[in-house]
Structures are given as C-alpha cells and as structure tokens.
Design a protein around this motif. Sequence first.
Motif, PDB file in Angstrom:
ATOM      1  N   LEU A 152      12.485  -2.784  19.001  1.00  0.00           N
ATOM      2  CA  LEU A 152      13.821  -3.263  18.652  1.00  0.00           C
ATOM      3  C   LEU A 152      13.690  -4.509  17.788  1.00  0.00           C
ATOM      4  N   PHE A 153      14.167  -4.402  16.575  1.00  0.00           N
ATOM      5  CA  PHE A 153      14.108  -5.509  15.616  1.00  0.00           C
ATOM      6  C   PHE A 153      15.523  -6.071  15.523  1.00  0.00           C
ATOM      7  N   PHE A 154      15.770  -7.146  16.260  1.00  0.00           N
ATOM      8  CA  PHE A 154      17.087  -7.783  16.292  1.00  0.00           C
ATOM      9  C   PHE A 154      17.218  -8.711  15.086  1.00  0.00           C
ATOM     10  N   GLY A 155      18.408  -8.776  14.523  1.00  0.00           N
ATOM     11  CA  GLY A 155      18.597  -9.717  13.430  1.00  0.00           C
ATOM     12  C   GLY A 155      19.997  -9.685  12.869  1.00  0.00           C
ATOM     13  N   SER A 156      20.299 -10.724  12.128  1.00  0.00           N
ATOM     14  CA  SER A 156      21.569 -10.783  11.416  1.00  0.00           C
ATOM     15  C   SER A 156      21.524  -9.870  10.201  1.00  0.00           C
ATOM     16  N   PHE A 157      20.326  -9.757   9.594  1.00  0.00           N
ATOM     17  CA  PHE A 157      20.137  -8.937   8.390  1.00  0.00           C
ATOM     18  C   PHE A 157      21.234  -9.271   7.377  1.00  0.00           C
ATOM     19  N   GLY A 209       0.751   1.506  15.708  1.00  0.00           N
ATOM     20  CA  GLY A 209       0.625   2.461  16.798  1.00  0.00           C
ATOM     21  C   GLY A 209       1.247   1.980  18.102  1.00  0.00           C
ATOM     22  N   GLU A 210       1.760   0.759  18.105  1.00  0.00           N
ATOM     23  CA  GLU A 210       2.386   0.221  19.323  1.00  0.00           C
ATOM     24  C   GLU A 210       3.763   0.829  19.579  1.00  0.00           C
ATOM     25  N   VAL A 211       4.426   1.286  18.509  1.00  0.00           N
ATOM     26  CA  VAL A 211       5.726   1.940  18.644  1.00  0.00           C
ATOM     27  C   VAL A 211       5.761   3.175  17.743  1.00  0.00           C
ATOM     28  N   ASP A 212       6.616   4.123  18.122  1.00  0.00           N
ATOM     29  CA  ASP A 212       6.807   5.331  17.326  1.00  0.00           C
ATOM     30  C   ASP A 212       7.883   5.140  16.270  1.00  0.00           C
ATOM     31  N   GLU A 213       8.784   4.201  16.548  1.00  0.00           N
ATOM     32  CA  GLU A 213       9.928   3.979  15.664  1.00  0.00           C
ATOM     33  C   GLU A 213      10.432   2.553  15.845  1.00  0.00           C
ATOM     34  N   VAL A 214      11.226   2.120  14.874  1.00  0.00           N
ATOM     35  CA  VAL A 214      11.868   0.801  14.948  1.00  0.00           C
ATOM     36  C   VAL A 214      13.363   0.984  14.771  1.00  0.00           C
ATOM     37  N   TRP A 215      14.105   0.385  15.708  1.00  0.00           N
ATOM     38  CA  TRP A 215      15.567   0.347  15.590  1.00  0.00           C
ATOM     39  C   TRP A 215      15.957  -1.045  15.119  1.00  0.00           C
ATOM     40  N   PHE A 216      16.717  -1.107  14.038  1.00  0.00           N
ATOM     41  CA  PHE A 216      17.249  -2.376  13.538  1.00  0.00           C
ATOM     42  C   PHE A 216      18.560  -2.640  14.273  1.00  0.00           C
ATOM     43  N   VAL A 217      18.553  -3.645  15.143  1.00  0.00           N
ATOM     44  CA  VAL A 217      19.738  -3.984  15.929  1.00  0.00           C
ATOM     45  C   VAL A 217      20.501  -5.074  15.173  1.00  0.00           C
ATOM     46  N   VAL A 218      21.573  -4.685  14.526  1.00  0.00           N
ATOM     47  CA  VAL A 218      22.362  -5.640  13.744  1.00  0.00           C
ATOM     48  C   VAL A 218      23.199  -6.470  14.721  1.00  0.00           C
TER      49      VAL A 218
END
Length: 192
Positions: free
Chosen positions: A6-11, A29-38
């Motif tokens: 989970l990549f949290f940010g204001s973006f 390899g630590e994660v399969d995917e990244v969710w951008f949490v706006v």
Amino acid sequence: MRKTGLFFGSFNPIHIGHLILANAMVQSGEVDEVWFVVSPHNPFKKKSTLLHEFDRLDMVHAAINKNYNFKATDIEFRMPKPSYTVDTLVYLSEKHPQHEFKVIVGEDNLAGFHKWKNHHIILEDYGLLVYPRPHAKPSDLKNHEHVKMIEAPMVDISATYIRKSIQAKKDIRYMVPEGVRELIQSKGFYKD
C-alpha cells in the motif's frame, strides 16, 4: 494470499518518482502488486495545498494506465478525515481477507514513525517496506524484524517542485507520465 503493498500519498500530483518506487517494490518480490491509496487529507500536511481528491485520483489512474501490477484506490475518500493509516489497514484487511498488506514508506518517515496513530499495530500486524530517501535521519527501526529495506533508485523529485514549475510556466515533461501532464494542462491544475 496475494501480497499487496500500500503506497499512501497525496499524489499532488503523482510523478515518475512514485512510479519508479512502486515498480521497485514489485520487482523486489516482496509484493505482487502495489495499490496507490490516494489520501484525501494527510494529517501531517496542510489541506489548503491539495488539489481536489477526485482530480488526484484521476491523475493516478492516468499514470498507472495498463500496468496490471498497479491499482488506484479511493478507499480513504469514504472514511473519516483526516485519514490514519492504521484505520485504512484494518478496513482493507476486513474487506480483502485474501490480501496480505504491507505499508510502503520512505526512509525519511522512519525517524517520526512513532508519531503515527497506533504505529505499533502497523509495524507488528502489517510491516513496512522502506525505500531509500536522501537526507533520511538515522532510525533504529531499520533493524526491526517487520521492516524490510528495499533497494530502489533514490529519485529526488517532489510534487512541490512540479507544482512550482507549473506556476512558473516551466515544462514538466519527463517528471510526470504523459497522461498526467495532459490532464494537468487540459484542466489548468496548479496554475495559481
């Protein structure tokens, strides 16, 4: 169990630095995917400097277009404000039990991580994936068993720099994905 960072940010706006880091997380390899949490409102930032949350979400969608390893989420738009990472984690874990969530943060966040609401729960129940940041203060957390340092390029670019460049009528090409640049230009974002 799908491993999700989970990549949290204001973006505000999302830029190539965010995308390079998210890609490094998947490649590690630590994660399969990244969710951008706006985040509609980061408790550590002034709300007045933020573009409307739906405009920032649109830019994230434009930036990650066609990358199946990335997803944009507006989950925090429907939660109490300001947003707290621990509350979002608990909510997402209940809603998506098939995912194992990790929090992606910059190394510069480690020194102040103890100020985060229920930081010990985030650390123990989820863990941190940490990317390098220039001028990060030393932190004992780097050696914590639930903190994993991820090798990634140190991209020293900021949304603040991009916004100032726009206000100064400078070209932001190559700092943001082309779809984001087109959105900023067509909608007149950050001109004032």
